[in-house]
Scaffold this motif. Structure first.
Motif, short mmCIF file in Angstrom:
data_model
loop_
_atom_site.label_atom_id
_atom_site.label_comp_id
_atom_site.label_asym_id
_atom_site.label_seq_id
_atom_site.Cartn_x
_atom_site.Cartn_y
_atom_site.Cartn_z
N ARG A 1 0.87 -1.32 0.21
CA ARG A 1 -0.10 0.09 0.00
C ARG A 1 0.85 1.12 0.02
NH1 ARG A 1 -3.18 -2.99 3.81
NH2 ARG A 1 -2.13 -1.99 5.68
N ILE A 2 1.87 1.12 0.85
CA ILE A 2 2.73 2.34 0.87
C ILE A 2 3.55 2.62 -0.45
CG2 ILE A 2 4.93 3.35 1.67
CD1 ILE A 2 4.03 1.91 4.66
N GLU A 3 3.90 1.72 -0.94
CA GLU A 3 4.68 1.73 -2.27
C GLU A 3 3.68 2.33 -3.43
OE1 GLU A 3 7.89 -0.31 -5.25
OE2 GLU A 3 7.19 -1.44 -3.45
N ALA A 4 2.63 1.73 -3.32
CA ALA A 4 1.51 2.19 -4.27
C ALA A 4 1.17 3.79 -4.32
CB ALA A 4 0.14 1.41 -4.25
N GLU B 1 -7.54 8.27 0.18
CA GLU B 1 -7.01 7.36 1.04
C GLU B 1 -7.60 7.73 2.57
OE1 GLU B 1 -4.48 5.03 0.70
OE2 GLU B 1 -4.35 5.40 -1.48
N PHE B 2 -7.66 8.82 2.91
CA PHE B 2 -8.42 8.95 4.33
C PHE B 2 -9.63 8.76 4.35
CE2 PHE B 2 -5.40 12.88 5.16
CZ PHE B 2 -4.49 12.10 5.88
N ARG B 3 -10.60 8.70 3.31
CA ARG B 3 -11.87 8.46 3.20
C ARG B 3 -11.80 6.60 3.26
NH1 ARG B 3 -13.26 10.78 -0.85
NH2 ARG B 3 -14.56 12.55 -0.14
N ALA B 4 -10.87 6.07 2.49
CA ALA B 4 -10.81 4.51 2.49
C ALA B 4 -10.46 3.99 3.80
CB ALA B 4 -9.82 4.19 1.38
N ILE B 5 -9.62 4.80 4.57
CA ILE B 5 -9.58 3.94 6.06
C ILE B 5 -10.59 4.43 7.25
CG2 ILE B 5 -7.07 3.93 5.35
CD1 ILE B 5 -6.75 6.48 7.42
N GLY B 6 -11.49 5.14 6.72
CA GLY B 6 -12.39 5.39 7.62
C GLY B 6 -12.01 6.59 8.53
N VAL C 1 3.82 11.17 3.70
CA VAL C 1 2.40 11.11 3.44
C VAL C 1 1.79 9.68 3.49
CG1 VAL C 1 0.24 11.49 1.78
CG2 VAL C 1 2.42 13.25 2.37
N ALA C 2 2.47 8.59 2.80
CA ALA C 2 2.10 7.16 3.07
C ALA C 2 2.07 6.77 4.47
CB ALA C 2 2.97 6.48 2.12
N ILE C 3 3.26 7.23 5.32
CA ILE C 3 3.38 6.90 6.65
C ILE C 3 2.04 7.29 7.31
CG2 ILE C 3 4.55 7.24 8.70
CD1 ILE C 3 7.35 7.02 7.03
N LEU C 4 1.63 8.74 7.25
CA LEU C 4 0.56 9.37 7.86
C LEU C 4 -0.67 8.72 7.43
CD1 LEU C 4 -0.14 12.06 9.02
CD2 LEU C 4 -0.75 12.77 6.93
N VAL C 5 -0.99 7.86 6.51
CA VAL C 5 -2.25 7.24 5.91
C VAL C 5 -2.24 6.04 6.94
CG1 VAL C 5 -3.48 6.18 4.37
CG2 VAL C 5 -2.61 8.49 3.72
N GLU C 6 -1.08 5.22 6.64
CA GLU C 6 -0.76 4.06 7.40
C GLU C 6 -1.04 4.00 8.98
OE1 GLU C 6 -0.70 0.67 6.16
OE2 GLU C 6 -1.43 1.83 4.60
N ASP D 1 15.25 12.13 -6.65
CA ASP D 1 14.54 11.74 -5.48
C ASP D 1 13.18 10.92 -6.01
OD1 ASP D 1 13.24 11.36 -3.06
OD2 ASP D 1 12.78 13.47 -2.76
N THR D 2 13.39 9.98 -6.45
CA THR D 2 12.34 8.87 -7.08
C THR D 2 12.19 7.60 -6.03
OG1 THR D 2 14.18 7.82 -8.06
CG2 THR D 2 13.12 9.49 -9.47
N PRO D 3 10.92 7.23 -6.28
CA PRO D 3 10.40 6.07 -5.41
C PRO D 3 11.33 4.73 -5.25
CG PRO D 3 8.49 6.87 -6.83
CD PRO D 3 9.86 7.50 -7.24
N ASP D 4 12.16 4.46 -6.48
CA ASP D 4 13.06 3.26 -6.29
C ASP D 4 13.93 3.45 -5.38
OD1 ASP D 4 13.72 5.15 -8.61
OD2 ASP D 4 15.65 4.30 -8.51
N ARG D 5 14.51 4.88 -4.82
CA ARG D 5 15.51 4.77 -3.97
C ARG D 5 15.17 4.75 -2.58
NH1 ARG D 5 17.27 8.10 -8.56
NH2 ARG D 5 19.20 7.41 -9.06
N LEU D 6 13.95 4.51 -2.13
CA LEU D 6 13.29 4.67 -1.00
C LEU D 6 13.43 3.05 -0.32
CD1 LEU D 6 10.01 6.59 -1.01
CD2 LEU D 6 12.29 7.53 -0.74
#
Length: 359
Positions: free
Chosen positions: A11-14, A44-49, A112-117, A258-263
């Motif tokens: 989910r985070i990576e997506a 995302e916020f709506r989906a987690i309730g 932001v992904a951490i925040l949602v999770e 600063d791209t997703p593959d480097r995280l």
């Protein structure tokens, strides 16, 4: 049921990849790309309730900028009307052309992904304590930084919950990468700087208590060892205790690279777990309002963190080996009492030098 790490990572990576996709390219405030990012975060916020926390559903418009995205995890029990704010900015620097996009994976899509999770975890567990405001801020980057059009500055000036009810603000920025060169021990790679615990007596113990073996290594440091760097600043100025969580700047900071593959997605998952424990400890903390001392300093914790990292880095980086003796001398001085202005300036230089070495 606890979320499996593989599911959380997927989910985070997506989400990170979407926020760094051509649809959101650069996420500059006031652009269609910024709106696309904002819309996805609302979804995302709506989906987690999480319930809407803005002035317009999940949104809080910020004049001459864009809009904050705000959601809430309800409080419950005797402390249910008190508040913890957890924040990460979602905007970035935009693009110069189709071939020069500032993707901002580490700055700040990962946070932001951490925040949602985090919100997902808190809602799934359903434990009592303070309400949690999940804030994805717009306008953290220049030209809005530290001005009234900065999303966090606007939120403090126009709070969506009583400002006096906020007992802690946690700010995440640059939380997606591993520290140090590949091959460094996990005590370095999985470190996370946590600044500001000294501003609220007892918070340092909670920062440490939230850690578990084999997870994130929180490295406490004095907030004033660095100039204001992110959204926590507005809350501190308003008299709210703050914590700033960051892995620091690195070679890809504010670069198109600063791209997703480097995280480091395993580290990001571990950060969610650590943050969920820390936030719950803060939700249940009996002090209300939480104590606040904006002039407090913690040279001892800062030096302890730097010495630990320098010793782990010394076998690989000669500059770290050279720093150990200097850090030991400063630690001895801090044990005798507060550092002088000159010694604190020296400490700030060493923090900057370590950040360079880790990048």
């Amino acid at each position: 049921m606890q979320t499996r790490p593989s599911e959380r990572r997927a989910r985070i990576e997506a989400l990170v990849r979407y926020l760094c996709s051509p649809e959101c390219a650069g996420r500059a405030p006031g652009t269609p790309q910024g709106v696309a990012a904002r819309t996805r975060i609302v979804d995302e916020f709506r989906a987690i309730g999480a319930r809407p926390g803005g002035t317009d559903g999940y949104l809080q418009p910020v004049p001459d900028c864009g809009a904050n995205v705000l959601a809430e995890v309800p409080g419950a029990g005797p402390l249910g009307e008190r508040t913890i704010v957890v924040a990460a900015h979602y905007d970035h620097l935009g693009s110069l052309s189709e071939d020069a996009v500032f993707w901002g994976a580490d700055d700040n899509a990962a946070a932001v992904a951490i925040l949602v999770e985090l919100g997902r975890d808190l809602l799934a567990r359903g434990r009592s304590g303070r309400r949690v405001v999940l804030a994805a801020y717009d306008g953290e980057e220049p030209p809005h930084f530290l001005h009234g059009t900065m999303g966090s500055m606007h939120h403090v000036a126009h709070p969506t919950v009583p400002l006096a009810s906020i007992d802690m603000m946690l700010c995440m920025d640059l939380c997606g990468h591993a520290l140090g060169p590949v091959g460094c021990p996990s005590e370095v790679r999985d470190s996370l700087f946590v600044l500001g615990a000294e501003l609220s007596p007892g918070t340092g113990d909670l920062v440490e208590d939230a850690a578990i073996a084999g997870g994130i290594y929180p490295r406490r440091a004095d907030l004033d060892v660095l100039p204001p760097l992110s959204d926590y600043h507005a809350f501190r100025k308003a008299g709210v205790p703050v914590l700033f969580l960051s892995c620091g700047r690195w070679e890809h900071y504010r670069q198109p690279t600063d791209t997703p593959d480097r995280l480091d997605y395993d580290k990001i998952v571990a950060t969610v777990d650590y943050l969920a424990r820390l936030v719950q400890l803060l939700r249940e903390r009996p002090d209300a309002p939480a104590p606040f001392d904006t002039a407090a300093r913690d040279d001892v914790a800062t030096l302890a963190s730097l010495r630990t990292l320098a010793r782990h880095l010394a076998p690989r980086l000669p500059v770290a080996s050279l720093a150990v003796a200097e850090l030991d001398a400063l630690a001895a001085a801090a044990a005798r009492g507060p550092l002088s202005h000159q010694q604190r300036q020296q400490l700030s230089w060493m923090v900057a030098g370590l950040e360079d070495a880790l990048s």
